[in-house]
Scaffold this active site. Structure first.
Site, mmCIF file in Angstrom:
data_model
loop_
_atom_site.group_PDB
_atom_site.id
_atom_site.type_symbol
_atom_site.label_atom_id
_atom_site.label_comp_id
_atom_site.label_asym_id
_atom_site.label_seq_id
_atom_site.Cartn_x
_atom_site.Cartn_y
_atom_site.Cartn_z
ATOM 1 C CD GLU A 1 -5.020 -2.342 2.433
ATOM 2 O OE1 GLU A 1 -5.487 -1.836 1.390
ATOM 3 O OE2 GLU A 1 -4.347 -1.694 3.257
ATOM 4 C CE LYS B 1 -13.914 13.234 12.563
ATOM 5 N NZ LYS B 1 -12.552 12.754 12.487
ATOM 6 C CD1 TRP C 1 -18.291 14.282 11.791
ATOM 7 C CD2 TRP C 1 -18.070 12.342 10.693
ATOM 8 N NE1 TRP C 1 -17.735 13.370 12.656
ATOM 9 C CE2 TRP C 1 -17.587 12.174 12.012
ATOM 10 C CE3 TRP C 1 -18.026 11.257 9.819
ATOM 11 C CZ2 TRP C 1 -17.066 10.974 12.469
ATOM 12 C CZ3 TRP C 1 -17.510 10.065 10.274
ATOM 13 C CH2 TRP C 1 -17.026 9.912 11.583
ATOM 14 C CB THR D 1 -0.882 0.054 1.257
ATOM 15 O OG1 THR D 1 -0.018 0.126 2.383
ATOM 16 C CG2 THR D 1 -1.763 -1.164 1.373
HETATM 17 P P1 AMP Z 1 -5.376 1.976 -2.674
HETATM 18 O O1 AMP Z 1 -5.220 0.861 -1.746
HETATM 19 O O2 AMP Z 1 -4.131 2.771 -2.892
HETATM 20 O O3 AMP Z 1 -5.983 1.525 -3.960
HETATM 21 O O4 AMP Z 1 -6.391 3.001 -2.019
HETATM 22 C C1 AMP Z 1 -7.651 2.600 -1.579
HETATM 23 C C2 AMP Z 1 -8.445 3.806 -1.140
HETATM 24 O O5 AMP Z 1 -8.705 4.667 -2.256
HETATM 25 C C3 AMP Z 1 -9.809 3.468 -0.624
HETATM 26 O O6 AMP Z 1 -9.778 3.023 0.716
HETATM 27 C C4 AMP Z 1 -10.539 4.788 -0.780
HETATM 28 O O7 AMP Z 1 -10.241 5.692 0.254
HETATM 29 C C5 AMP Z 1 -9.950 5.325 -2.055
HETATM 30 N N1 AMP Z 1 -10.842 5.027 -3.189
HETATM 31 C C6 AMP Z 1 -10.763 4.032 -4.080
HETATM 32 N N2 AMP Z 1 -11.751 4.113 -4.984
HETATM 33 C C7 AMP Z 1 -12.496 5.189 -4.652
HETATM 34 C C8 AMP Z 1 -13.675 5.813 -5.175
HETATM 35 N N3 AMP Z 1 -14.280 5.361 -6.265
HETATM 36 N N4 AMP Z 1 -14.156 6.893 -4.532
HETATM 37 C C9 AMP Z 1 -13.564 7.381 -3.432
HETATM 38 N N5 AMP Z 1 -12.439 6.856 -2.902
HETATM 39 C C10 AMP Z 1 -11.923 5.772 -3.491
#
Ligand code: AMP
Length: 547
Positions: free
Chosen positions: A331, A443, A448, A186
């Protein structure tokens, strides 16, 4: 009593074997680092994946050991997806946009034995190779005559020279389907990156689910362009789902700018494309002034961060392309939800359909989700109540990969559920909508404010290219939102005009207190806005009523 059906382990090698047998002539087209367009078939991809497996045997890379890639989307990377994992090794895809020290750190943590890289990334490899003692072999993904003799990397090998010396036959090992197949770290906005370690089983199940009609709806008649990188969560699993369906694959290589993407879509008659909003912003930014149209593109999956309504509207209304909003995370292999409409939505007005399309969508079979309050109590699916989003399923992590040297296992689950770190609502039809990352929610006065909502309004303004909303400490309200904005080239908008633009679009108390104009918003390695960095940039900023 056990069922009486055959027991066959799910395996990644079976995907490419299937593609070779049933879609052997199916095409894989790649824009290469070398500058040209390369074409071959699934049959050749399968043969070369077997040659690669033979190379790994020759180098004595053991089962379960990690082989890393630092590469663009392309056919050689695809061969690594199958040759490395199929033969029982673990493919570690590395994001080249991470800082070099971080790349060296993940390589050491993963104990990578071999690293294969596109020549574009030679400077990174030069900078870190001496800090990666586990790596025994450095391989350049090119012909022997393209490997520079003065690279400074001892015994730098050519991928093509290694492959050509090997037979195209190989017997894939029969692996337990729970065997590790690939891993992805990540982006780690805080602390060191953590790795999700996928298995053959999780990968194949995810590939099946992703291909379903109400998910990505992939078919052998499609021509698919995954712009989402193969170095980040397996390009949303598209290489596997494409092999499973026999779809034509079109890889953009290093050409990620609007013109290169547009040209490839037209040249290869792409019907389906997948990527993050920033990529599509560049594509639309190229098409609009040049008055271009798509001749074949029908659908695009957009995810990774929230897709602004203005982008959904542009694709849909101006270009006749259906946007499928998707949500997931490293994940989760990564797909969790996808926003396809149900029958009941089809008769709705365009404005009401848009409200649904803006949501991140409904759970894919295989993913269970729920929202909970701070005490862990499940919250109702009413489309209004928001809470922490938890998920579980066969392609969701149970534990992070430990590597060598770390003592304590990192076990993130809460009663068997993975906390995503996202805050969301779920409506009665099961459509989930992310309101924020939990750490990015503003917040204000006990309420929120969704930073995503505030950003979506700003980017709907014709002069705004990009917008990031963050909360600033306030003695009375706890936090108040401000919006940092990057203007489109040649366009103007004032602070007052932008704040007036929020009227009727957001409740009064949600309207940002201020607008800060910037040349750029800090972006992370996976193409997402980095709000932690933005906060650093604005560390001396004061809200108007506190000045
Ligand atoms: P990653 O593991 O780098 O792919 O990041 C995952 C995170 O990206 C998620 O937990 C979200 O916070 C954000 N994310 C992924 N897809 C979306 C989406 N369509 N809209 C808003 N946030 C997203």
């Amino acid at each position: 009593m056990l069922g009486l059906m055959q027991r066959q382990e799910l395996s990644i090698s079976s995907l490419i074997e299937f593609a070779e047998r049933h879609h052997g002539e199916g095409q894989i087209v790649s824009r290469r680092v070398e500058g040209d367009i390369h074409r071959y078939t699934y049959k050749e991809c399968a043969q070369r994946s077997r040659q690669l497996a033979n190379v790994l045997d020759t180098f004595n890379v053991k089962q379960g050991e990690r082989v890393a890639s630092i590469a663009w989307n392309g056919y050689r990377h695809m061969e690594m997806y199958f040759g490395v994992s199929g033969s029982g090794r673990v493919l570690h895809t590395i994001n080249p946009r991470m800082a070099p020290e971080q790349i060296a750190w993940v390589m050491s943590h993963a104990q990578d034995q071999m690293v294969c890289f596109d020549m574009t990334f030679l400077p990174i490899v030069k900078a870190i190779h001496s800090k990666c003692p586990s790596v025994k072999h450095w391989v350049a993904l090119c012909e022997a005559d393209k490997v520079p003799s003065d690279s400074g990397i001892p015994n730098l090998l050519s991928y093509e020279a290694l492959l050509v010396a090997q037979p195209t036959t190989y017997t894939w090992p029969e692996l337990d389907e729970n065997t590790a197949s690939s891993m992805c770290y990540t982006s780690g906005t805080t602390g060191n990156p953590k790795a999700a370690l996928y298995s053959h089983r999780s990968t194949v199940l995810h590939a099946y689910a992703a291909a379903l009609p109400d998910v990505m709806c992939l078919s052998s008649r499609d021509s698919i362009l995954p712009v989402v990188p193969m170095f980040h969560v397996n390009a949303w699993g598209i290489p596997y789902s494409a092999a499973l369906t026999g779809a034509k694959l079109v890889f953009p290589g290093p050409g990620m700018d609007g013109k290169s993407i547009y040209d490839l879509i037209e040249l290869e008659r792409v019907t389906y494309a997948a990527g993050v909003p920033t990529i599509w912003q560049m594509l639309l930014g190229h098409m609009e002034p040049n008055k271009l149209r798509f001749s074949t593109l029908k659908r695009t999956v957009i995810g990774g961060s929230a897709c602004p309504p203005a982008m959904i509207a542009a694709f849909n209304d101006q270009y006749g392309v259906e946007v499928l909003h998707a949500w997931g995370m490293t994940e989760m292999s990564p797909l969790g939800t996808l926003c396809t409409l149900k029958n009941k939505h089809l008769t709705m007005s365009e404005a009401d359909k848009m409200k649904v399309r803006l949501k991140q969508g409904r759970a894919i079979y295989g993913v269970d989700m729920k929202i909970v309050d701070s005490a862990g109590q499940e919250l109702p699916w009413d489309g209004k109540t928001y809470g922490d989003l938890l998920v579980k399923g066969p392609w969701v992590v149970r534990e992070y990969f430990q590597g060598v040297g770390d003592k304590e296992p990192v076990r993130p689950l809460i009663d068997g559920w993975f906390p995503t770190g996202d805050v969301a609502t779920i409506d009665a039809d099961g459509y989930m909508q992310i309101t924020d990352r939990s750490k990015d929610v503003v917040k204000s006065g006990g309420e929120w404010i969704s930073s995503i909502d505030i950003e979506n309004i700003a980017v709907a303004h014709p002069a705004v290219a990009m917008a990031a909303c963050i909360g600033m400490a306030h003695p009375k309200w706890d936090e108040r939102p401000i919006i940092a904005v990057v203007k489109k080239p040649g366009q103007e908008v004032t602070r007052e005009e932008l704040l007036a633009f929020y009227q009727d679009k957001a409740a009064k108390w949600q309207v940002p207190d201020d607008v800060v104009f910037l040349d750029a918003i800090p972006m992370g390695a996976t193409g997402k806005m980095q709000k932690s960095k933005l906060r650093e940039v604005l560390k001396d900023y004061k809200l108007p009523d506190l000045r």
